[in-house]
Design a protein around this motif. Structure first.
Motif, PDB file in Angstrom:
ATOM      1  N   VAL A 254      -1.914 -34.362  12.230  1.00  0.00           N
ATOM      2  CA  VAL A 254      -1.388 -35.613  11.681  1.00  0.00           C
ATOM      3  C   VAL A 254      -1.027 -36.622  12.771  1.00  0.00           C
ATOM      4  N   PHE A 255      -0.296 -36.153  13.792  1.00  0.00           N
ATOM      5  CA  PHE A 255       0.163 -37.091  14.814  1.00  0.00           C
ATOM      6  C   PHE A 255      -0.992 -37.733  15.565  1.00  0.00           C
ATOM      7  N   GLN A 258      -2.679 -40.183  13.301  1.00  0.00           N
ATOM      8  CA  GLN A 258      -1.796 -41.337  13.111  1.00  0.00           C
ATOM      9  C   GLN A 258      -1.892 -42.283  14.308  1.00  0.00           C
ATOM     10  N   ARG A 259      -1.900 -41.704  15.505  1.00  0.00           N
ATOM     11  CA  ARG A 259      -1.997 -42.530  16.705  1.00  0.00           C
ATOM     12  C   ARG A 259      -3.344 -43.240  16.745  1.00  0.00           C
TER      13      ARG A 259
END
Lengths: 421, 191
Positions: A254-255, A258-259
């Motif tokens: 996810v991270f 997201q970035r």
């Protein structure tokens, strides 16, 4: 001698002052309970509405704003995401599913969302529950619509009914998509989330009803014929979508994703994790909540002081009563106990009435919250912590009553027997 | 007349070049708040991945390639400290160790403007110096008993008074939350 019976009769004799005191305390307790209950219920309601969605993607905006307009229909999007970007997102390897959302149309006050069938397969609410149909099924024909539970209930719709969507907020009769009536293909089970207040159509249908509306209103003759639209359904797609819900194959990706989305060069996007955006929202509302709590606490204190005032005032009026009791053999501690008992009774009834009052207000406010925000607020019994607070208030009430009790203890006999001019 | 035509062609060419260059969204700037670092921590199947973006000012006090020996020394020291992983402390119950650690320092490289891997687009504007130099740290951590890992501490405050807070997004199996680490509370709790 029956002291309790006497106490009751004494209270009944002073019923006006006593009832007013109980009402004062009840109102203050009601306010306290209501503030606490609404706070936790509204939070639960928001959390219930987004479960199982890893990221929400929209045009560059503030995370809270994106969450509010995409999931809750509060506020508006400033920009949309282009279709090309949406397709690129959907084809990213980390992504397991996407639910596109094209917003902007309404039907008699309810949101209309253009989406794909992935919604019925992947959308989750509450405790990771999938959407279920109470009747019928997903949209199959181009001009079919699936409606939420509340929409069906409030507008009395059944499967097979025809309805006309409104362009934008649809306040004028001219802004109706009445050239393309929709047939209801399915009604969803109640969810207690904004889903209940929404109508779902396919993205192709969303596009089809907007052909000929490019100038903001319908151009007669430019619109697409329903049968022609059906033939061309495969190639109909909107130019843009409002937001996209994403589910990932592995949650730990996810991270990174997201970035990447936030740094995407071709289009200015914002990707948010719903849980974190909600947490940020509570951080903002937290100050207001603390203020409300403080006010409610102060009101409770005022209620208790009101009770003290009443007890002290009546103490003067009841000098004779007390003296009679003493003369009939009551001991000073019994007189003091009588006052503490009275105070406890008043505080306890105040608390009970207050809780009931709060529940009543909640029950009355629930339909409004459901209709306005699609939030299901359960009329729940106060949680454990709140009972502790209420118990504390009862103890505080008893403690306060020690003041008149001590006074009575010390001076009942002398007071009552003295003849004053 | 001919010179006018040449001028016109040149003008068209310039406009085209400018237009082509402007086509992708080049005028984007990420937020960069001095004093605040941002990080993420994902816990997944016994592995923890932690990323941190720290503005250069927070750790070394400047955000450009070092211009004298003092700055060079400071930068080297921070680089070593970050690479060593000593700034991370784990709850010993989890039996964790750092598997790999990567450090990038966009904006700090001497002489070169295209050195940094992560934010290459960031510095292509018509500025002569780098606007924001940052430290990007990615750490992979393996834990033998991840279920018993109660906390992780980021010791990036004591030695670096310029680093005032770290905003951490923490992702676990069931929930995501945002924590704010400060000099008074350097611990990420993983109950």
């Amino acid at each position: 001698m029956n002291l309790l019976g006497l106490a009751f009769r004494s209270l009944i004799n002073r019923r006006f002052a006593v009832i007013l005191t109980v009402v004062t305390i009840a109102l203050s307790i009601g306010l306290l309970v209501l503030v606490e209950q609404m706070r936790s219920e509204v939070r639960d309601g928001f959390y219930r509405s987004v479960s199982g969605t890893d990221l929400i993607v929209g045009a560059r905006t503030a995370p809270i704003q994106l969450l509010l307009y995409s999931v809750f229909g509060i506020g508006d999007a400033t920009n949309n995401i282009s279709w090309q970007t949406y397709r690129e997102l959907a084809e990213t390897s980390d992504i397991s599913w996407t639910i596109p959302m094209a917003l902007g149309d309404m039907h008699r006050g309810y949101r209309v969302m253009g989406t794909s069938e992935e919604l019925f397969a992947h959308f989750r609410y509450g405790d990771r529950q999938a959407l279920a149909f109470a009747q019928g099924g997903p949209f199959d024909d181009l001009f079919e619509v699936v409606i939420g539970h509340q929409v069906a209930r409030q507008l009395d719709y059944v499967i097979g009914d025809q309805l006309v969507l409104a362009h934008g907020t649809g306040s004028t009769a001219l802004q109706q998509h009445d050239d393309h009536p929709f047939t209801i293909s399915g009604i969803l089970e109640p969810t207690g989330t904004p889903v209940d207040q929404t109508l779902y159509i396919s993205l192709a249908a969303h596009r089809a009803i907007h052909i000929g509306w490019e100038r903001g209103t319908r151009m007669p003759g430019a619109e697409i014929d329903p049968d022609e639209a059906r033939d061309r359904a495969d190639e109909l797609r909107p130019d843009s979508v409002t937001a996209v819900l994403l589910g990932l194959n592995t949650r730990s990706a996810v991270f990174g994703l997201q970035r990447r989305i936030n740094d995407f060069r071709a289009e200015a996007l914002t990707a948010i994790m719903p849980g974190i955006a909600l947490q940020e929202l509570w951080r903002i509302t937290g100050l207001v909540e603390q203020t409300l709590r403080l006010v409610a606490g102060m009101v409770v204190l005022a209620g208790l002081l009101g009770m003290l005032t009443v007890l002290l005032t009546t103490l003067n009026e009841r000098r004779r009563e007390m003296a009679m009791l003493r003369a009939n053999g009551a001991r000073p501690w019994q007189i003091a106990g009588l006052l503490v008992f009275e105070a406890g009774l008043i505080a306890a009834s105040g608390i009970i009435v207050g809780v009931l009052l709060a529940l009543l207000v909640q029950a009355l406010a629930a339909p409004w919250l459901l209709a306005t925000f699609g939030l299901h607020v359960a009329v729940a019994w106060p949680a454990g912590d709140l009972w502790l607070v209420l118990g504390g208030i009862l103890l505080a009430g008893l403690a306060i009553s020690l003041v008149p009790a001590l006074l009575a203890y010390r001076r009942t006999l002398a007071d009552g027997m003295q003849v004053r001019m | 007349m001919k010179s006018l035509l040449v001028a016109l062609i040149l003008l068209v060419a310039i406009i085209t070049v400018v237009a082509v260059q402007a086509a992708p969204l080049e005028r984007q700037h990420g937020a960069h708040v001095h004093g605040q670092a941002n990080g993420t921590l994902a816990v997944d199947n016994g592995r923890l991945s932690l990323s941190l973006v720290v503005p250069g000012v927070n750790l070394v006090g400047f955000e450009h390639p070092p211009s004298d020996d003092d700055q060079r020394q400071r930068l080297d020291k921070v680089e070593q400290a970050l690479e060593s992983g000593d700034w991370l402390t784990f709850d010993s119950d989890g039996d964790c160790r750092i598997e790999s650690s990567e450090l990038a320092m966009p904006g700090f490289a001497e002489g070169s403007h295209d050195h940094d891997e992560h934010h290459h687009d960031h510095h292509h504007h018509d500025h002569n110096d780098h606007e924001h130099a940052e430290f990007h740290v990615d750490v992979d951590i393996a834990c033998i008993r991840v279920g018993r890992l109660g906390w992780i501490e980021l010791n990036l405050f004591e030695d670096y008074p310029g680093n005032e807070k770290i905003r951490m997004d923490v992702l676990r199996d069931t929930r995501a939350e945002r924590l704010r680490l400060t000099p008074g509370d350097t611990r990420i709790r993983l109950p």
